[in-house]
Design an enzyme around this catalytic site. Structure first.
Site, mmCIF file in Angstrom:
data_model
loop_
_atom_site.group_PDB
_atom_site.id
_atom_site.type_symbol
_atom_site.label_atom_id
_atom_site.label_comp_id
_atom_site.label_asym_id
_atom_site.label_seq_id
_atom_site.Cartn_x
_atom_site.Cartn_y
_atom_site.Cartn_z
ATOM 1 N N SER A 16 4.495 -7.301 -8.497
ATOM 2 C CA SER A 16 5.702 -6.477 -8.654
ATOM 3 C C SER A 16 6.278 -5.968 -7.341
ATOM 4 O O SER A 16 7.485 -5.785 -7.220
ATOM 5 C CB SER A 16 5.404 -5.294 -9.584
ATOM 6 O OG SER A 16 4.285 -4.561 -9.112
ATOM 7 N N HIS A 247 7.452 1.781 -7.299
ATOM 8 C CA HIS A 247 7.755 0.472 -6.725
ATOM 9 C C HIS A 247 8.898 0.609 -5.717
ATOM 10 O O HIS A 247 9.667 1.559 -5.776
ATOM 11 C CB HIS A 247 8.134 -0.530 -7.811
ATOM 12 C CG HIS A 247 6.962 -1.028 -8.594
ATOM 13 N ND1 HIS A 247 6.429 -0.334 -9.644
ATOM 14 C CD2 HIS A 247 6.213 -2.171 -8.477
ATOM 15 C CE1 HIS A 247 5.396 -1.012 -10.150
ATOM 16 N NE2 HIS A 247 5.253 -2.118 -9.447
#
Length: 275
Positions: A16, A247
């Site tokens: 990710s 993220h």
């Protein structure tokens, strides 16, 4: 610049932190892959054709040998994207092997629940269980060996490819402290720093064993962790945007891409290097 190498066929491998969940535009919703992740930005600047094989949740095993199932879709091992004609490969992987994001997301969710009186017992038990997670020397060694195997297999399939490992944009930095916008305890923030440093060590060890180059996104200056005025990582996003929590933001991906481009333009890839 005289002698600067050019690239025409690029492949991106990773999880990710390479795919870019939470960043528009989304080019594959199952992979949670963004068209503005660092690989897309690098390929655009280089004028290279890109095969982006990154998938959120990937491990070293799903890059190298195992299919990855996400909902109803199955992704072939990412290494299959590498061809003889490939001349540039970027790799970001290892965090899921160590349970990095899963642990932090679980802790943040537990801390949010524990703020409510009816959720305190469950939140306390969950945090206690997560606090026992131990990143052993054996796990670190196994992950390092797996990253080395990925690099070796890339080179077997694409002997002329330049291989660049891009480590993890730091989730927390020296300025990060618990707050309403950072639902982590001081111990959990220390855990995040430790895992980030461990991943950096894994990349350094894999680079030393293989000669692959390293872009040290983990070395970004302080002031861009969660809870700062200019974060390069999303904070905890429980309301429909959970997958993007902790993220890289679009700005974080741009910063990582710039480090990759700096490395590529500074040398031709004939020797070890880091950025």
């Amino acid at each position: 610049m005289p002698g600067t190498r050019t690239y025409s066929v690029m492949v991106a491998l990773g999880s990710s932190f390479a795919a870019g969940p939470g960043i528009d535009p989304v080019v594959d919703d199952k992979a949670m892959r963004s068209g503005r992740n660092y690989a897309h930005l690098v390929a655009k600047d280089l004028g290279a054709a890109l095969t982006d094989a990154t998938v959120s949740g990937a491990t070293t095993a799903t890059i190298l040998e195992k299919k990855q199932r996400v909902s109803t879709k199955r992704f072939a091992p990412q290494i299959d994207a590498v061809r003889t004609s490939t001349d540039l490969v970027t790799i970001t992987v290892g965090g899921n092997d160590l349970g990095y994001l899963g642990a932090l997301l679980g802790c943040a969710a537990a801390n949010r629940v524990a703020h409510r009186w009816y959720g305190r017992p469950a939140g306390w038990l969950f945090r206690k269980a997560l606090s026992k997670k131990d990143i052993t020397d054996g796990l670190v060694s196994d992950t390092t060996d797996s990253v080395v195997r990925i690099i070796d297999e890339v080179r077997r399939r694409a002997p002329h490819a330049r291989v660049v490992m891009v480590d993890y944009v730091p989730i927390v930095d020296d300025t990060t402290v618990p707050s309403d916008t950072v639902p982590l305890t001081a111990e959990e923030i220390a855990f995040a720093r430790n895992v980030s440093a461990t991943l950096s060590d894994i990349y350094l060890a894999a680079g030393a064993k293989t000669g692959a180059e390293i872009v040290s996104a983990s070395s970004f200056e302080s002031g861009h962790g969660i809870g700062t005025a200019q974060p390069w990582v999303h904070g905890f996003r429980p309301n429909g945007l959970l997958a993007g929590s902790f993220h890289p933001t679009a700005e974080g991906m741009r910063a990582a891409a710039d480090l990759v481009l700096e490395l590529l333009r500074r040398s031709d890839g004939t020797g070890n290097g880091s950025s």
